[in-house]
Design a protein around this motif. Structure first.
Motif, PDB file in Angstrom:
ATOM      1  N   ARG A 184       0.562  -1.203  -0.033  1.00 35.72           N
ATOM      2  CA  ARG A 184      -0.062  -0.113   0.169  1.00 35.72           C
ATOM      3  C   ARG A 184       0.904   1.175   0.179  1.00 35.72           C
ATOM      4  NH1 ARG A 184      -5.286  -0.965   0.374  1.00 35.72           N
ATOM      5  NH2 ARG A 184      -5.907  -2.954   0.914  1.00 35.72           N
ATOM      6  N   GLY A 185       1.917   0.981   0.129  1.00 37.65           N
ATOM      7  CA  GLY A 185       2.925   2.336   0.070  1.00 37.65           C
ATOM      8  C   GLY A 185       3.626   2.450  -1.177  1.00 37.65           C
ATOM      9  N   PHE A 186       3.072   1.561  -2.298  1.00 34.79           N
ATOM     10  CA  PHE A 186       3.295   1.898  -3.592  1.00 34.79           C
ATOM     11  C   PHE A 186       2.045   2.361  -4.365  1.00 34.79           C
ATOM     12  CE2 PHE A 186       6.604  -0.775  -1.956  1.00 34.79           C
ATOM     13  CZ  PHE A 186       7.838  -0.509  -2.592  1.00 34.79           C
ATOM     14  N   LEU A 187       1.850   3.685  -4.714  1.00 33.64           N
ATOM     15  CA  LEU A 187       0.554   4.049  -4.998  1.00 33.64           C
ATOM     16  C   LEU A 187       0.520   3.801  -6.570  1.00 33.64           C
ATOM     17  CD1 LEU A 187       0.346   7.515  -2.968  1.00 33.64           C
ATOM     18  CD2 LEU A 187      -0.403   5.310  -2.607  1.00 33.64           C
ATOM     19  N   ALA A 188       1.221   3.544  -7.279  1.00 33.26           N
ATOM     20  CA  ALA A 188       1.342   3.085  -8.768  1.00 33.26           C
ATOM     21  C   ALA A 188       0.936   1.942  -9.039  1.00 33.26           C
ATOM     22  CB  ALA A 188       2.637   3.591  -9.284  1.00 33.26           C
ATOM     23  N   VAL A 189       0.589   1.204  -7.965  1.00 33.99           N
ATOM     24  CA  VAL A 189       0.350  -0.287  -8.297  1.00 33.99           C
ATOM     25  C   VAL A 189      -0.905  -0.599  -7.376  1.00 33.99           C
ATOM     26  CG1 VAL A 189       2.441  -1.140  -8.983  1.00 33.99           C
ATOM     27  CG2 VAL A 189       1.904  -1.399  -6.664  1.00 33.99           C
ATOM     28  N   PRO A 190      -1.973  -1.682  -7.992  1.00 40.79           N
ATOM     29  CA  PRO A 190      -3.022  -1.890  -6.859  1.00 40.79           C
ATOM     30  C   PRO A 190      -2.229  -2.829  -5.869  1.00 40.79           C
ATOM     31  CG  PRO A 190      -2.821  -3.174  -8.931  1.00 40.79           C
ATOM     32  CD  PRO A 190      -1.875  -2.298  -9.056  1.00 40.79           C
ATOM     33  N   PRO A 191      -3.055  -2.909  -4.578  1.00 39.46           N
ATOM     34  CA  PRO A 191      -2.524  -3.720  -3.616  1.00 39.46           C
ATOM     35  C   PRO A 191      -2.472  -4.951  -3.961  1.00 39.46           C
ATOM     36  CG  PRO A 191      -4.469  -2.114  -3.026  1.00 39.46           C
ATOM     37  CD  PRO A 191      -4.357  -2.047  -4.357  1.00 39.46           C
ATOM     38  N   ARG A 192      -1.595  -5.606  -3.318  1.00 41.01           N
ATOM     39  CA  ARG A 192      -1.158  -7.095  -3.430  1.00 41.01           C
ATOM     40  C   ARG A 192      -2.334  -7.755  -2.823  1.00 41.01           C
ATOM     41  NH1 ARG A 192       3.843  -9.760  -4.236  1.00 41.01           N
ATOM     42  NH2 ARG A 192       4.910  -7.899  -3.294  1.00 41.01           N
ATOM     43  N   GLU A 193      -2.842  -8.707  -3.823  1.00 40.41           N
ATOM     44  CA  GLU A 193      -3.775  -9.558  -3.059  1.00 40.41           C
ATOM     45  C   GLU A 193      -3.383 -10.899  -2.329  1.00 40.41           C
ATOM     46  OE1 GLU A 193      -6.429 -10.936  -6.293  1.00 40.41           O
ATOM     47  OE2 GLU A 193      -6.951  -8.941  -6.838  1.00 40.41           O
ATOM     48  N   GLY A 194      -2.200 -11.329  -2.673  1.00 43.39           N
ATOM     49  CA  GLY A 194      -1.575 -12.649  -2.066  1.00 43.39           C
ATOM     50  C   GLY A 194      -0.116 -11.919  -1.840  1.00 43.39           C
ATOM     51  N   ALA A 195       0.384 -12.194  -0.341  1.00 40.66           N
ATOM     52  CA  ALA A 195       1.479 -11.848   0.011  1.00 40.66           C
ATOM     53  C   ALA A 195       2.597 -12.250  -0.611  1.00 40.66           C
ATOM     54  CB  ALA A 195       1.819 -12.177   1.489  1.00 40.66           C
ATOM     55  N   GLY A 196       2.638 -13.675  -1.009  1.00 39.76           N
ATOM     56  CA  GLY A 196       3.618 -14.289  -1.599  1.00 39.76           C
ATOM     57  C   GLY A 196       4.881 -14.549  -0.896  1.00 39.76           C
ATOM     58  N   SER A 197       5.813 -15.224  -1.219  1.00 39.18           N
ATOM     59  CA  SER A 197       6.741 -15.496  -0.356  1.00 39.18           C
ATOM     60  C   SER A 197       8.223 -14.836  -0.591  1.00 39.18           C
ATOM     61  CB  SER A 197       7.101 -17.151  -0.327  1.00 39.18           C
ATOM     62  OG  SER A 197       7.756 -17.688  -1.519  1.00 39.18           O
ATOM     63  N   ASP A 198       8.981 -14.705   0.248  1.00 35.78           N
ATOM     64  CA  ASP A 198      10.396 -14.294   0.015  1.00 35.78           C
ATOM     65  C   ASP A 198      10.833 -14.982  -1.103  1.00 35.78           C
ATOM     66  OD1 ASP A 198       9.337 -12.214   1.546  1.00 35.78           O
ATOM     67  OD2 ASP A 198      10.869 -12.383   2.902  1.00 35.78           O
ATOM     68  N   GLU A 199      10.890 -16.301  -0.719  1.00 37.17           N
ATOM     69  CA  GLU A 199      11.686 -17.179  -1.519  1.00 37.17           C
ATOM     70  C   GLU A 199      11.468 -17.121  -2.968  1.00 37.17           C
ATOM     71  OE1 GLU A 199      10.095 -17.828   1.328  1.00 37.17           O
ATOM     72  OE2 GLU A 199      11.879 -18.107   2.491  1.00 37.17           O
ATOM     73  N   GLU A 200      10.192 -16.816  -3.445  1.00 37.87           N
ATOM     74  CA  GLU A 200       9.825 -16.745  -4.934  1.00 37.87           C
ATOM     75  C   GLU A 200      10.712 -15.474  -5.332  1.00 37.87           C
ATOM     76  OE1 GLU A 200       5.570 -16.178  -5.335  1.00 37.87           O
ATOM     77  OE2 GLU A 200       5.212 -17.886  -4.156  1.00 37.87           O
ATOM     78  N   PHE A 201      10.849 -14.605  -4.822  1.00 39.43           N
ATOM     79  CA  PHE A 201      11.548 -13.537  -5.534  1.00 39.43           C
ATOM     80  C   PHE A 201      13.071 -13.876  -5.461  1.00 39.43           C
ATOM     81  CE2 PHE A 201      13.702  -9.201  -5.013  1.00 39.43           C
ATOM     82  CZ  PHE A 201      13.369  -8.670  -6.382  1.00 39.43           C
ATOM     83  N   VAL A 202      13.626 -14.494  -4.365  1.00 37.65           N
ATOM     84  CA  VAL A 202      14.966 -14.944  -4.347  1.00 37.65           C
ATOM     85  C   VAL A 202      15.444 -15.686  -5.435  1.00 37.65           C
ATOM     86  CG1 VAL A 202      16.567 -16.243  -3.102  1.00 37.65           C
ATOM     87  CG2 VAL A 202      15.115 -14.544  -1.743  1.00 37.65           C
ATOM     88  N   PHE A 203      14.315 -16.786  -5.599  1.00 41.99           N
ATOM     89  CA  PHE A 203      14.566 -17.540  -6.936  1.00 41.99           C
ATOM     90  C   PHE A 203      14.584 -16.827  -8.229  1.00 41.99           C
ATOM     91  CE2 PHE A 203      12.555 -19.860 -10.455  1.00 41.99           C
ATOM     92  CZ  PHE A 203      13.285 -21.235 -10.538  1.00 41.99           C
ATOM     93  N   GLU A 204      13.687 -15.777  -8.618  1.00 41.45           N
ATOM     94  CA  GLU A 204      13.374 -15.007  -9.705  1.00 41.45           C
ATOM     95  C   GLU A 204      15.153 -14.067  -9.757  1.00 41.45           C
ATOM     96  OE1 GLU A 204      11.572 -15.010 -12.096  1.00 41.45           O
ATOM     97  OE2 GLU A 204      10.343 -16.370 -10.884  1.00 41.45           O
ATOM     98  N   VAL A 205      15.544 -13.654  -8.651  1.00 42.59           N
ATOM     99  CA  VAL A 205      16.646 -13.074  -8.838  1.00 42.59           C
ATOM    100  C   VAL A 205      17.888 -14.089  -9.314  1.00 42.59           C
ATOM    101  CG1 VAL A 205      18.665 -11.945  -7.511  1.00 42.59           C
ATOM    102  CG2 VAL A 205      16.113 -11.362  -7.212  1.00 42.59           C
ATOM    103  N   ALA A 206      17.916 -15.208  -8.681  1.00 39.81           N
ATOM    104  CA  ALA A 206      18.963 -16.148  -9.149  1.00 39.81           C
ATOM    105  C   ALA A 206      18.969 -16.578 -10.504  1.00 39.81           C
ATOM    106  CB  ALA A 206      18.818 -17.653  -8.185  1.00 39.81           C
ATOM    107  N   ARG A 207      17.613 -16.552 -11.128  1.00 41.28           N
ATOM    108  CA  ARG A 207      17.353 -16.870 -12.609  1.00 41.28           C
ATOM    109  C   ARG A 207      17.578 -15.984 -13.515  1.00 41.28           C
ATOM    110  NH1 ARG A 207      11.592 -19.335 -14.482  1.00 41.28           N
ATOM    111  NH2 ARG A 207      10.683 -17.665 -13.825  1.00 41.28           N
ATOM    112  N   ALA A 208      17.363 -14.742 -12.993  1.00 41.02           N
ATOM    113  CA  ALA A 208      17.780 -13.314 -13.588  1.00 41.02           C
ATOM    114  C   ALA A 208      19.311 -13.269 -13.718  1.00 41.02           C
ATOM    115  CB  ALA A 208      17.154 -12.012 -13.120  1.00 41.02           C
ATOM    116  N   ARG A 209      19.880 -13.736 -12.560  1.00 44.63           N
ATOM    117  CA  ARG A 209      21.415 -13.719 -12.822  1.00 44.63           C
ATOM    118  C   ARG A 209      21.873 -14.576 -13.759  1.00 44.63           C
ATOM    119  NH1 ARG A 209      22.191 -14.351  -8.095  1.00 44.63           N
ATOM    120  NH2 ARG A 209      22.586 -12.229  -7.202  1.00 44.63           N
ATOM    121  N   GLU A 210      21.306 -15.706 -13.785  1.00 34.06           N
ATOM    122  CA  GLU A 210      21.760 -16.616 -14.710  1.00 34.06           C
ATOM    123  C   GLU A 210      21.336 -16.479 -16.185  1.00 34.06           C
ATOM    124  OE1 GLU A 210      21.157 -21.608 -15.752  1.00 34.06           O
ATOM    125  OE2 GLU A 210      20.361 -20.557 -14.012  1.00 34.06           O
ATOM    126  N   ASN A 211      20.229 -15.938 -16.577  1.00 30.58           N
ATOM    127  CA  ASN A 211      19.700 -15.845 -17.877  1.00 30.58           C
ATOM    128  C   ASN A 211      20.234 -14.332 -18.297  1.00 30.58           C
ATOM    129  OD1 ASN A 211      18.430 -18.163 -17.655  1.00 30.58           O
ATOM    130  ND2 ASN A 211      16.504 -17.200 -17.157  1.00 30.58           N
TER     131      ASN A 211
END
Length: 547
Positions: A184-211
């Motif tokens: 809710r502190g990011f006014l340019a995007v709609p509020p998040r419906e599901g919190a999601g896990s920190d591990e999901e983003f950590v995985f995406e970062v690792a994949r971005a580093r590789e790709n």
């Protein structure tokens, strides 16, 4: 803690850095007011600001009075409205960054080639902030603006920037996620419906580093997909910005973006990196920068005229941000003081305050300072989508009030045969010129049209248009309609091209031609200069719609 925190000298958010003893409290409060106005899309009542900031009404009034004196806000009845002049603060950051000037044309060309929206973004702590948008006009169109801040984990650029995060950056990201799980502190995007896990983003970062690239598969909202590639600095190899192609699932799936558009995006990014490699260093020094003439006299006169309603420390502090710019990306304290004409002690306290607020950081050495992307949070997003008619309207109203006649703004239509009225201010008279917005009139028969035709190109001009070009104005005396006199002058953009014209229209019985030239023309020209000044600031890094 929300991403866009409004700082208050009296009450800071829990866990925020301790307020430095030398910080300028009025400057902190003024920045807080500007941020709240930005969050409210550029307009808020004074009482609304009082509630939103927690400041006393008298303090809000003094701050807004000072900002109005600087031309950064307009006081419209009970409302406080951001003005295009405020964009000079964001322009200072973008000029110092140099990336928009170097890469905008490449991004625009890619958007034209792909017929999809293309954006450039920089990292802002644990978020990303847009510095350029090349948007396609569609029913389902991208609505992000230059300066908008998005959470890193809900974007394609975010994982790429996070590949360079430090342990402290990751700690800050996790703390923000815990404090604001719905974004809710990011006014340019709609509020998040599901919190999601920190591990999901950590995985995406690792994949971005590789790709070396990353995808956004509807992370912000259903239907929105994007693919991103980093643009790296040629000397350091670090990410300078991230280029993204953004689409809708009705045109491309995330997998399709990877297969069909990613190769073309990579080619464009290689060209962008070539631009950076060929460019001169953007980290200049302030030598040769002269202080603005009359700053001390201006602040003194403002203080004398407005008394307690002018907060001198706020006005001087905001001036510090404008010391930075192209060739002045990193400045020492001495250079900031020289560029602004402020005493070293005054400049130092302002820089300490801005460092506390996250608007300034130390540069390559501890003795230099650099603006951060967070400067764009001071009004830039809502103002970046302004139009010439919105810029001109308050100026036309002031002109109409001064001369007690109607005033118009018009542009030349694509055919070149007509003008179209795009803004107006009507005088409070029983009999006044009443031309509504959207009205079309023959260009050759109107003062507005003749001013624009006289500047339309190198083609041969008739005697009338030659005279208009030579004198810089057009006057039509009862030619379009019996009893109607009109005088018009051009509105020019940053290149000097006449993109619009403004006029004063009145009944012939009220003023002679001589009186119009003596009394009205100077006021009209002064108004045109004010509109042009706002247009130059607003059009520095954004496209100002002319209609």
């Amino acid at each position: 803690m929300p991403a866009e925190t409004t700082w208050n000298a009296a009450a800071q958010p829990a866990g925020s850095p301790a307020l430095p003893a030398e910080a300028v409290a009025p400057l902190i409060r003024g920045v807080g007011v500007l941020r709240r106005l930005t969050e409210a899309d550029g307009t808020m009542s004074a009482s609304g600001l009082e509630r939103a900031t927690g400041l006393a009404r008298s303090t809000v009034d003094r701050i807004t009075s000072t900002l109005a004196r600087m031309g950064y806000v307009r006081l419209d009845g009970r409302d406080v409205v951001l003005t295009p002049r405020l964009m000079e603060l964001g322009n200072a950051y973008l000029s110092a960054l140099r990336l928009p000037a170097l890469l905008d044309a490449r991004a625009d060309a890619l958007a034209d080639e792909l017929d999809e929206s293309v954006s450039l973004a920089v990292g802002d702590r644990d978020g990303i902030r847009f510095i350029h948008q090349a948007t396609r006009r569609r029913a389902m169109s991208l609505s992000f603006r230059i300066g908008d801040l998005l959470p890193a984990e809900r974007t394609a650029p975010g994982p790429l920037f996070a590949t360079e995060w430090t342990d402290e950056d990751w700690q800050g990201w996790r703390a923000r996620r815990a404090a604001d799980p719905e974004d809710r502190g990011f006014l340019a995007v709609p509020p998040r419906e599901g919190a999601g896990s920190d591990e999901e983003f950590v995985f995406e970062v690792a994949r971005a580093r590789e790709n070396g690239w990353a995808l956004d598969d509807q992370l912000i909202e259903p239907g929105l997909v994007a693919v991103s590639v980093p643009v790296r600095h040629p000397r350091t190899g670090r990410i300078a910005c991230v280029a993204s192609v953004v689409s809708h699932t009705s045109r491309h799936s995330a997998a399709d973006l990877q297969e069909t558009l990613l190769p073309r995006l990579r080619v464009a990014v290689a060209d962008m990196e070539g631009e950076l490699s060929g460019a001169a260093s953007g980290a200049g020094v302030g030598a040769g920068v002269s202080p603005p003439s009359g700053l001390a006299a201006w602040t003194g006169a403002s203080k004398h005229e407005l008394g307690r309603d002018f907060v001198e420390s706020l006005a001087r502090g905001l001036t510090v941000l404008t010391a930075f710019g192209e060739g002045r990306a990193e400045l020492t304290l001495t250079e900031v003081a020289k560029a602004t004409g402020l005493a070293r002690a005054t400049a130092r306290r302002a820089l300490i305050t801005y460092e506390h607020l996250g608007l300034v950081t130390t540069g390559g050495t501890d003795r230099t300072f650099v603006l951060t992307p967070r400067v764009l949070s001071l009004g830039f997003p809502p103002l970046s989508r302004t139009s010439l008619s919105r810029i001109a309207t308050p100026h036309l109203a002031d002109l109409s009030a001064r001369v007690h006649e109607s005033a118009l703004l018009a542009v030349l239509t694509s055919s070149g045969e007509d003008i179209q009225c795009t803004a107006r201010a009507t005088a409070s008279r029983v009999l006044s010129a009443d031309i509504t917005i959207g009205t079309r009139l023959p260009a050759a028969a109107t003062a507005l049209g003749r001013v624009l035709l006289a500047d339309a190109g190198p083609s041969p001009l008739t005697g009338v248009l030659e005279e208009v070009r030579a004198q810089g104005y057009a006057l039509v005396d009862e030619e379009l309609e019996k009893g109607l006199r009109s005088i018009a002058v051009p509105i020019r953009d940053r290149t000097g091209r006449a993109v619009a014209a403004t006029n004063v229209a009145l009944h012939a019985a009220r003023r002679t031609v001589e009186e119009i030239l003596r009394d009205v023309l100077p006021e009209l020209r002064a108004t045109a200069e004010r509109i042009e000044g706002d247009l130059r600031v607003a059009g520095r890094f954004t496209r100002v719609a002319l209609s």
